[in-house]
Motif scaffolding. Structure first.
Motif, mmCIF file in Angstrom:
data_model
loop_
_atom_site.group_PDB
_atom_site.id
_atom_site.type_symbol
_atom_site.label_atom_id
_atom_site.label_comp_id
_atom_site.label_asym_id
_atom_site.label_seq_id
_atom_site.Cartn_x
_atom_site.Cartn_y
_atom_site.Cartn_z
ATOM 1 N N GLU A 1 -7.778 -21.607 -59.096
ATOM 2 C CA GLU A 1 -7.450 -22.811 -59.871
ATOM 3 C C GLU A 1 -8.328 -23.999 -59.476
ATOM 4 O O GLU A 1 -8.691 -24.831 -60.321
ATOM 5 C CB GLU A 1 -5.975 -23.165 -59.697
ATOM 6 N N GLU A 2 -8.683 -24.094 -58.211
ATOM 7 C CA GLU A 2 -9.538 -25.197 -57.772
ATOM 8 C C GLU A 2 -10.907 -25.126 -58.439
ATOM 9 O O GLU A 2 -11.442 -26.147 -58.897
ATOM 10 C CB GLU A 2 -9.694 -25.162 -56.249
ATOM 11 N N THR A 3 -11.474 -23.905 -58.522
ATOM 12 C CA THR A 3 -12.785 -23.756 -59.154
ATOM 13 C C THR A 3 -12.693 -23.992 -60.653
ATOM 14 O O THR A 3 -13.587 -24.607 -61.249
ATOM 15 C CB THR A 3 -13.364 -22.368 -58.860
ATOM 16 N N LYS A 4 -11.614 -23.523 -61.277
ATOM 17 C CA LYS A 4 -11.439 -23.788 -62.708
ATOM 18 C C LYS A 4 -11.446 -25.295 -62.979
ATOM 19 O O LYS A 4 -12.057 -25.755 -63.954
ATOM 20 C CB LYS A 4 -10.134 -23.172 -63.205
ATOM 21 N N ALA A 5 -10.778 -26.054 -62.144
ATOM 22 C CA ALA A 5 -10.751 -27.507 -62.325
ATOM 23 C C ALA A 5 -12.131 -28.114 -62.102
ATOM 24 O O ALA A 5 -12.530 -29.049 -62.807
ATOM 25 C CB ALA A 5 -9.733 -28.127 -61.363
ATOM 26 N N GLU A 6 -12.878 -27.572 -61.140
ATOM 27 C CA GLU A 6 -14.200 -28.111 -60.821
ATOM 28 C C GLU A 6 -15.192 -27.882 -61.947
ATOM 29 O O GLU A 6 -16.004 -28.746 -62.273
ATOM 30 C CB GLU A 6 -14.711 -27.459 -59.533
ATOM 31 N N VAL A 7 -15.147 -26.699 -62.588
ATOM 32 C CA VAL A 7 -16.134 -26.374 -63.621
ATOM 33 C C VAL A 7 -15.740 -26.891 -64.997
ATOM 34 O O VAL A 7 -16.582 -26.905 -65.914
ATOM 35 C CB VAL A 7 -16.383 -24.845 -63.700
ATOM 36 N N GLN A 8 -14.512 -27.327 -65.181
ATOM 37 C CA GLN A 8 -13.993 -27.617 -66.511
ATOM 38 C C GLN A 8 -14.889 -28.581 -67.292
ATOM 39 O O GLN A 8 -15.196 -28.345 -68.461
ATOM 40 C CB GLN A 8 -12.571 -28.179 -66.419
ATOM 41 N N ASP A 9 -15.321 -29.671 -66.674
ATOM 42 C CA ASP A 9 -16.127 -30.672 -67.385
ATOM 43 C C ASP A 9 -17.581 -30.678 -66.917
ATOM 44 O O ASP A 9 -18.318 -31.633 -67.165
ATOM 45 C CB ASP A 9 -15.514 -32.059 -67.189
ATOM 46 N N MET A 10 -18.003 -29.611 -66.263
ATOM 47 C CA MET A 10 -19.367 -29.527 -65.734
ATOM 48 C C MET A 10 -20.374 -29.319 -66.866
ATOM 49 O O MET A 10 -20.107 -28.592 -67.834
ATOM 50 C CB MET A 10 -19.424 -28.362 -64.736
ATOM 51 N N VAL A 11 -21.527 -29.950 -66.748
ATOM 52 C CA VAL A 11 -22.624 -29.795 -67.721
ATOM 53 C C VAL A 11 -23.863 -29.316 -66.971
ATOM 54 O O VAL A 11 -24.204 -29.860 -65.913
ATOM 55 C CB VAL A 11 -22.913 -31.127 -68.458
ATOM 56 N N CYS A 12 -24.502 -28.296 -67.516
ATOM 57 C CA CYS A 12 -25.687 -27.707 -66.878
ATOM 58 C C CYS A 12 -26.926 -27.949 -67.728
ATOM 59 O O CYS A 12 -26.839 -28.181 -68.936
ATOM 60 C CB CYS A 12 -25.503 -26.203 -66.691
ATOM 61 N N GLU A 13 -28.072 -27.868 -67.078
ATOM 62 C CA GLU A 13 -29.363 -27.966 -67.765
ATOM 63 C C GLU A 13 -29.977 -26.565 -67.841
ATOM 64 O O GLU A 13 -30.074 -25.864 -66.836
ATOM 65 C CB GLU A 13 -30.285 -28.919 -67.016
ATOM 66 N N HIS A 14 -30.373 -26.185 -69.069
ATOM 67 C CA HIS A 14 -30.891 -24.837 -69.328
ATOM 68 C C HIS A 14 -32.336 -24.922 -69.817
ATOM 69 O O HIS A 14 -32.667 -25.757 -70.663
ATOM 70 C CB HIS A 14 -30.068 -24.139 -70.412
ATOM 71 N N SER A 15 -33.177 -24.024 -69.324
ATOM 72 C CA SER A 15 -34.571 -23.922 -69.777
ATOM 73 C C SER A 15 -35.096 -22.541 -69.426
ATOM 74 O O SER A 15 -34.742 -21.971 -68.387
ATOM 75 C CB SER A 15 -35.447 -24.984 -69.100
ATOM 76 N N GLN A 16 -35.968 -22.011 -70.280
ATOM 77 C CA GLN A 16 -36.626 -20.740 -69.955
ATOM 78 C C GLN A 16 -37.553 -20.898 -68.751
ATOM 79 O O GLN A 16 -37.846 -19.908 -68.073
ATOM 80 C CB GLN A 16 -37.406 -20.200 -71.154
ATOM 81 N N MET A 17 -37.995 -22.104 -68.465
ATOM 82 C CA MET A 17 -38.805 -22.287 -67.257
ATOM 83 C C MET A 17 -37.982 -22.001 -66.005
ATOM 84 O O MET A 17 -38.486 -21.427 -65.041
ATOM 85 C CB MET A 17 -39.387 -23.702 -67.213
ATOM 86 N N PHE A 18 -36.710 -22.381 -66.009
ATOM 87 C CA PHE A 18 -35.861 -22.124 -64.849
ATOM 88 C C PHE A 18 -35.729 -20.624 -64.600
ATOM 89 O O PHE A 18 -35.854 -20.158 -63.463
ATOM 90 C CB PHE A 18 -34.472 -22.727 -65.049
ATOM 91 N N SER A 19 -35.430 -19.860 -65.663
ATOM 92 C CA SER A 19 -35.233 -18.416 -65.478
ATOM 93 C C SER A 19 -36.529 -17.732 -65.055
ATOM 94 O O SER A 19 -36.517 -16.847 -64.194
ATOM 95 C CB SER A 19 -34.672 -17.782 -66.759
ATOM 96 N N ARG A 20 -37.655 -18.141 -65.609
ATOM 97 C CA ARG A 20 -38.925 -17.488 -65.259
ATOM 98 C C ARG A 20 -39.361 -17.841 -63.841
ATOM 99 O O ARG A 20 -39.987 -17.026 -63.157
ATOM 100 C CB ARG A 20 -39.999 -17.862 -66.260
ATOM 101 N N GLN A 21 -39.022 -19.030 -63.379
ATOM 102 C CA GLN A 21 -39.365 -19.388 -61.998
ATOM 103 C C GLN A 21 -38.616 -18.526 -60.990
ATOM 104 O O GLN A 21 -39.119 -18.266 -59.895
ATOM 105 C CB GLN A 21 -39.067 -20.872 -61.772
ATOM 106 N N ILE A 22 -37.435 -18.033 -61.367
ATOM 107 C CA ILE A 22 -36.680 -17.149 -60.474
ATOM 108 C C ILE A 22 -37.487 -15.897 -60.147
ATOM 109 O O ILE A 22 -37.453 -15.397 -59.016
ATOM 110 C CB ILE A 22 -35.330 -16.768 -61.105
#
Length: 294
Positions: free
Chosen positions: A156-177
């Motif tokens: 439940e603590e993690t559910k509350a933490e992620v509820q309003d979280m916003v992430c940044e997505h880019s194909q550059m991020f995945s390819r750098q992995i």
């Protein structure tokens, strides 16, 4: 024939019988497919020996198409398929496998990471429909992770933490992995990050899902190292064996999945062998998060 769907995965994936994609869909068949997607998130259609035109017509019977423009490193004069299809094969315009060190092939290896299609677009994809035209002698499976079950399994603590979280997505991020940094200035501009909500609620079922992807490389308001460590932990949680269905392809299979409720990844196969997979994609309803003002 009546449409029937039987479960084939541990907590997602249903195999559909009673659909012939060579024929126009009836309203009842379309409704049954949407209902199946709401329930299973991944649907498997066997023995669909269809043309590209028939795949496109089937897709359009379910909603509006997302065009594949500017999402790979293929130049406009290097394409095999129209923009109504995403070419996720390992083939050049002459239907020959790319050389092992071809940058277009190396970029595409990013598809072996867990991801959600078009999460790097302001309006991400809804459904993806992938048809097997030719297959390698071994490997090349596709795995799917149920992001609804992954959300449900959070404390439940993690559910509350992620509820309003916003992430940044880019194909550059995945390819750098995977160690791919070979981007031109034009590609870096084209692949600028977009914002997506971490938690999505299904508009029909009301069920919540984690919206994760290897394209997610930052969390708004978080230091980058902390954000990437957190995202890695969440992906590790979401891809535990009990949440994953592995599809072993047969020629003529068409597999459809809901990008709002799943992640997926391709598995390796012999680099010198053709793997011709053609994807049509349904557009999403709109952005999941406010974007940075220009």
């Amino acid at each position: 024939m009546t449409v029937t769907i039987r479960q084939v995965g541990p907590c997602l994936a249903g195999e559909v019988e009673g659909i012939d994609m060579r024929k126009p869909m009836t309203a009842d068949e379309v409704a049954a497919i949407h209902a199946g997607m709401d329930k299973y998130a991944v649907l498997v259609f066997r023995n669909q020996n269809i043309t590209d035109a028939q795949q496109l017509a089937f897709t359009q019977s379910l909603g509006d198409i997302e065009h594949a423009i500017g999402t790979s490193l293929r130049a406009a004069n290097e394409t095999r398929l129209p923009t109504t299809f995403a070419d996720v094969s390992n083939l050049d315009k002459n239907d020959k496998p790319y050389a092992r060190d071809d940058r277009r092939r190396l970029f595409a290896i990013g598809n072996r990471l867990w991801h959600s299609d078009s999460s790097f677009k302001v309006t991400p994809a809804k459904y993806s429909l992938l048809h097997a035209v030719s297959l390698p002698s071994k490997g090349g499976d596709t795995q799917f992770a149920d992001m609804r079950a992954a959300y449900d399994a959070l404390d439940e603590e993690t559910k509350a933490e992620v509820q309003d979280m916003v992430c940044e997505h880019s194909q550059m991020f995945s390819r750098q992995i995977i160690g791919f940094y070979d981007f031109t200035d034009e590609e870096r501009e084209r692949f600028k990050p977009v914002r997506q909500c971490m938690v999505r609620t299904h508009p029909v079922t009301g069920r919540k899902s984690l919206y994760l992807s290897s394209h997610a490389g930052g969390i708004v308001g978080w230091p980058m190292p902390e954000a990437r460590g957190y995202l890695r932990d969440l992906i590790e949680h979401a891809t535990q064996r009990e949440f994953v269905y592995t599809h072993k392809w047969r020629l003529g299979d068409l597999v459809m999945w809901d990008n709002r409720q799943t992640m997926h990844r391709a598995r390796p196969f012999p680099a010198h062998e053709p793997r011709d997979m053609r994807r049509t994609t349904l557009a999403g309803d709109g952005p999941t998060a406010l974007q940075i003002a220009a």
